[in-house]
Scaffold this motif. Sequence first.
Motif, PDB file in Angstrom:
ATOM      1  N   PRO A 218       0.813  -1.213   0.000  1.00 19.14           N
ATOM      2  CA  PRO A 218       0.000   0.000   0.000  1.00 19.14           C
ATOM      3  C   PRO A 218       0.845   1.262   0.000  1.00 19.14           C
ATOM      4  O   PRO A 218       2.016   1.258   0.339  1.00 19.14           O
ATOM      5  CB  PRO A 218      -0.813  -0.117   1.295  1.00 19.14           C
ATOM      6  N   ARG A 219       0.243   2.383  -0.346  1.00 16.12           N
ATOM      7  CA  ARG A 219       0.887   3.691  -0.357  1.00 16.12           C
ATOM      8  C   ARG A 219       0.194   4.610   0.662  1.00 16.12           C
ATOM      9  O   ARG A 219      -0.053   5.774   0.418  1.00 16.12           O
ATOM     10  CB  ARG A 219       0.810   4.293  -1.757  1.00 16.12           C
ATOM     11  N   MET A 220      -0.133   4.035   1.819  1.00 15.80           N
ATOM     12  CA  MET A 220      -0.916   4.755   2.815  1.00 15.80           C
ATOM     13  C   MET A 220      -0.113   5.846   3.516  1.00 15.80           C
ATOM     14  O   MET A 220      -0.686   6.827   3.989  1.00 15.80           O
ATOM     15  CB  MET A 220      -1.473   3.773   3.847  1.00 15.80           C
ATOM     16  N   ASP A 221       1.207   5.663   3.583  1.00 16.12           N
ATOM     17  CA  ASP A 221       2.018   6.636   4.307  1.00 16.12           C
ATOM     18  C   ASP A 221       1.934   8.018   3.681  1.00 16.12           C
ATOM     19  O   ASP A 221       1.909   9.036   4.389  1.00 16.12           O
ATOM     20  CB  ASP A 221       3.470   6.167   4.379  1.00 16.12           C
ATOM     21  N   ALA A 222       1.871   8.106   2.359  1.00 19.71           N
ATOM     22  CA  ALA A 222       1.779   9.400   1.686  1.00 19.71           C
ATOM     23  C   ALA A 222       0.462  10.097   2.025  1.00 19.71           C
ATOM     24  O   ALA A 222       0.415  11.322   2.204  1.00 19.71           O
ATOM     25  CB  ALA A 222       1.912   9.226   0.181  1.00 19.71           C
ATOM     26  N   VAL A 223      -0.611   9.317   2.123  1.00 21.37           N
ATOM     27  CA  VAL A 223      -1.910   9.892   2.485  1.00 21.37           C
ATOM     28  C   VAL A 223      -1.860  10.446   3.902  1.00 21.37           C
ATOM     29  O   VAL A 223      -2.335  11.560   4.173  1.00 21.37           O
ATOM     30  CB  VAL A 223      -3.021   8.830   2.350  1.00 21.37           C
ATOM     31  N   LEU A 224      -1.271   9.689   4.828  1.00 27.01           N
ATOM     32  CA  LEU A 224      -1.185  10.139   6.217  1.00 27.01           C
ATOM     33  C   LEU A 224      -0.357  11.420   6.333  1.00 27.01           C
ATOM     34  O   LEU A 224      -0.718  12.340   7.082  1.00 27.01           O
ATOM     35  CB  LEU A 224      -0.577   9.039   7.084  1.00 27.01           C
ATOM     36  N   ARG A 225       0.747  11.491   5.595  1.00 29.81           N
ATOM     37  CA  ARG A 225       1.560  12.711   5.637  1.00 29.81           C
ATOM     38  C   ARG A 225       0.785  13.902   5.103  1.00 29.81           C
ATOM     39  O   ARG A 225       0.860  15.009   5.659  1.00 29.81           O
ATOM     40  CB  ARG A 225       2.843  12.515   4.820  1.00 29.81           C
ATOM     41  N   GLY A 226       0.053  13.693   4.032  1.00 29.41           N
ATOM     42  CA  GLY A 226      -0.736  14.780   3.470  1.00 29.41           C
ATOM     43  C   GLY A 226      -1.778  15.299   4.447  1.00 29.41           C
ATOM     44  O   GLY A 226      -1.960  16.514   4.606  1.00 29.41           O
ATOM     45  N   HIS A 227      -2.458  14.389   5.123  1.00 30.03           N
ATOM     46  CA  HIS A 227      -3.461  14.802   6.108  1.00 30.03           C
ATOM     47  C   HIS A 227      -2.811  15.550   7.266  1.00 30.03           C
ATOM     48  O   HIS A 227      -3.373  16.541   7.765  1.00 30.03           O
ATOM     49  CB  HIS A 227      -4.224  13.585   6.623  1.00 30.03           C
ATOM     50  N   ALA A 228      -1.643  15.088   7.704  1.00 28.48           N
ATOM     51  CA  ALA A 228      -0.951  15.770   8.803  1.00 28.48           C
ATOM     52  C   ALA A 228      -0.574  17.191   8.411  1.00 28.48           C
ATOM     53  O   ALA A 228      -0.703  18.129   9.227  1.00 28.48           O
ATOM     54  CB  ALA A 228       0.302  14.980   9.187  1.00 28.48           C
TER      55      ALA A 228
ATOM     56  N   LEU B  62      -3.064  21.007   0.874  1.00 25.84           N
ATOM     57  CA  LEU B  62      -4.152  20.262   0.239  1.00 25.84           C
ATOM     58  C   LEU B  62      -3.833  19.995  -1.228  1.00 25.84           C
ATOM     59  O   LEU B  62      -4.053  18.885  -1.729  1.00 25.84           O
ATOM     60  CB  LEU B  62      -5.462  21.021   0.365  1.00 25.84           C
ATOM     61  N   SER B  63      -3.314  20.994  -1.926  1.00 26.07           N
ATOM     62  CA  SER B  63      -3.004  20.836  -3.348  1.00 26.07           C
ATOM     63  C   SER B  63      -1.977  19.738  -3.565  1.00 26.07           C
ATOM     64  O   SER B  63      -2.129  18.902  -4.462  1.00 26.07           O
ATOM     65  CB  SER B  63      -2.494  22.163  -3.927  1.00 26.07           C
ATOM     66  N   ARG B  64      -0.929  19.718  -2.745  1.00 23.54           N
ATOM     67  CA  ARG B  64       0.076  18.656  -2.852  1.00 23.54           C
ATOM     68  C   ARG B  64      -0.557  17.292  -2.599  1.00 23.54           C
ATOM     69  O   ARG B  64      -0.285  16.316  -3.301  1.00 23.54           O
ATOM     70  CB  ARG B  64       1.217  18.882  -1.853  1.00 23.54           C
ATOM     71  N   HIS B  65      -1.405  17.244  -1.597  1.00 25.17           N
ATOM     72  CA  HIS B  65      -2.040  15.993  -1.209  1.00 25.17           C
ATOM     73  C   HIS B  65      -2.934  15.448  -2.326  1.00 25.17           C
ATOM     74  O   HIS B  65      -2.855  14.257  -2.671  1.00 25.17           O
ATOM     75  CB  HIS B  65      -2.861  16.227   0.058  1.00 25.17           C
ATOM     76  N   LEU B  66      -3.751  16.309  -2.911  1.00 22.95           N
ATOM     77  CA  LEU B  66      -4.673  15.856  -3.944  1.00 22.95           C
ATOM     78  C   LEU B  66      -3.969  15.540  -5.249  1.00 22.95           C
ATOM     79  O   LEU B  66      -4.446  14.708  -6.029  1.00 22.95           O
ATOM     80  CB  LEU B  66      -5.759  16.909  -4.179  1.00 22.95           C
ATOM     81  N   GLN B  67      -2.858  16.202  -5.507  1.00 23.09           N
ATOM     82  CA  GLN B  67      -2.191  16.050  -6.798  1.00 23.09           C
ATOM     83  C   GLN B  67      -1.394  14.749  -6.898  1.00 23.09           C
ATOM     84  O   GLN B  67      -1.127  14.266  -8.000  1.00 23.09           O
ATOM     85  CB  GLN B  67      -1.265  17.242  -7.051  1.00 23.09           C
ATOM     86  N   ARG B  68      -1.029  14.164  -5.759  1.00 24.44           N
ATOM     87  CA  ARG B  68      -0.163  12.974  -5.789  1.00 24.44           C
ATOM     88  C   ARG B  68      -0.770  11.845  -6.614  1.00 24.44           C
ATOM     89  O   ARG B  68      -0.079  11.170  -7.382  1.00 24.44           O
ATOM     90  CB  ARG B  68       0.100  12.477  -4.362  1.00 24.44           C
ATOM     91  N   THR B  69      -2.065  11.638  -6.458  1.00 26.02           N
ATOM     92  CA  THR B  69      -2.693  10.526  -7.164  1.00 26.02           C
ATOM     93  C   THR B  69      -2.670  10.744  -8.670  1.00 26.02           C
ATOM     94  O   THR B  69      -2.285   9.856  -9.430  1.00 26.02           O
ATOM     95  CB  THR B  69      -4.144  10.350  -6.680  1.00 26.02           C
ATOM     96  N   VAL B  70      -3.076  11.929  -9.117  1.00 23.62           N
ATOM     97  CA  VAL B  70      -3.147  12.196 -10.551  1.00 23.62           C
ATOM     98  C   VAL B  70      -1.750  12.224 -11.173  1.00 23.62           C
ATOM     99  O   VAL B  70      -1.574  11.868 -12.337  1.00 23.62           O
ATOM    100  CB  VAL B  70      -3.912  13.508 -10.815  1.00 23.62           C
TER     101      VAL B  70
END
Length: 266
Positions: free
Chosen positions: A206-216, A234-242
């Motif tokens: 999984p790539r869950m760690d990146a999501v947790l960092r973004g939320h933090a 927020l922009s960095r967090h949302l852009q990672r997936t795309v």
Amino acid sequence: MQDVSAPRDRETDPGQGLARRFGLEEAAPGPWEDGSASSAVYAALRARIVRLALPPGTPLPRAELAQTFGVSLTPLRDALQRLAEEGLVQIFPRSRTLVAPINEAGVREAQFMRMALEREVVRRLAGSMDPAGLDRLRAIQAAQAEVAGDPARIAQFQELDELFHTALFATAGHLHSQRLMQSRAGHLDRLRRLFLSDDGQESGPPRMDAVLRGHAEIIDALARRDPDGAVEALSRHLQRTVDRLSEKRAAFPQYFAPDPQAAPRP
């Protein structure tokens, strides 16, 4: 053929208990849930499609589905038509119905809408976020951390991820806007699931760690009452997936619609 049964399992009834746990009962129903048979079938099938329990290309035999859900063909047809309008299923008249491939244009449209709405939400919250709102975000993040690293709990992790962002909209008083956005985000949500699991199912790393960092980072900016910092996080967090769309298309071409810009094969 993929299993299209089990309409009320965790994959098809997401978020109800978790929403109550974090005081987001008003956010638990989706925009489609009006109590009708067609809406119940639509919600169950949509949840399985966006979580890749029903991958692109999966046949959706109407007679079997009607028996599984205990409904007649009319509400089933209505549910499938709603999914087709979102681009999540393909209906071939007098032939068959399939789960549609992930469409890149649909991903980018949903991403544009989400960026526009959610950046404005966190900008406003950064100037008015109360301690209770911050505590709820931290509690959701803590619950995510508890299941992070367990590939078998990707579904729960993704539900908590959705709840984190729902909490932002709910706190800002724009839950209806988020529900409208979600109704057009099926292609993006499937890409997000691929981001979390390298094989799109329940077993890849999984790539869950990146999501947790973004939320933090988002929580920290809101706690500092820093609107620009919150928008940037927020922009960095949302852009990672795309940003990984091309990578995922190359790794899982069977999940994606053909790239209209790709050079034709000789």
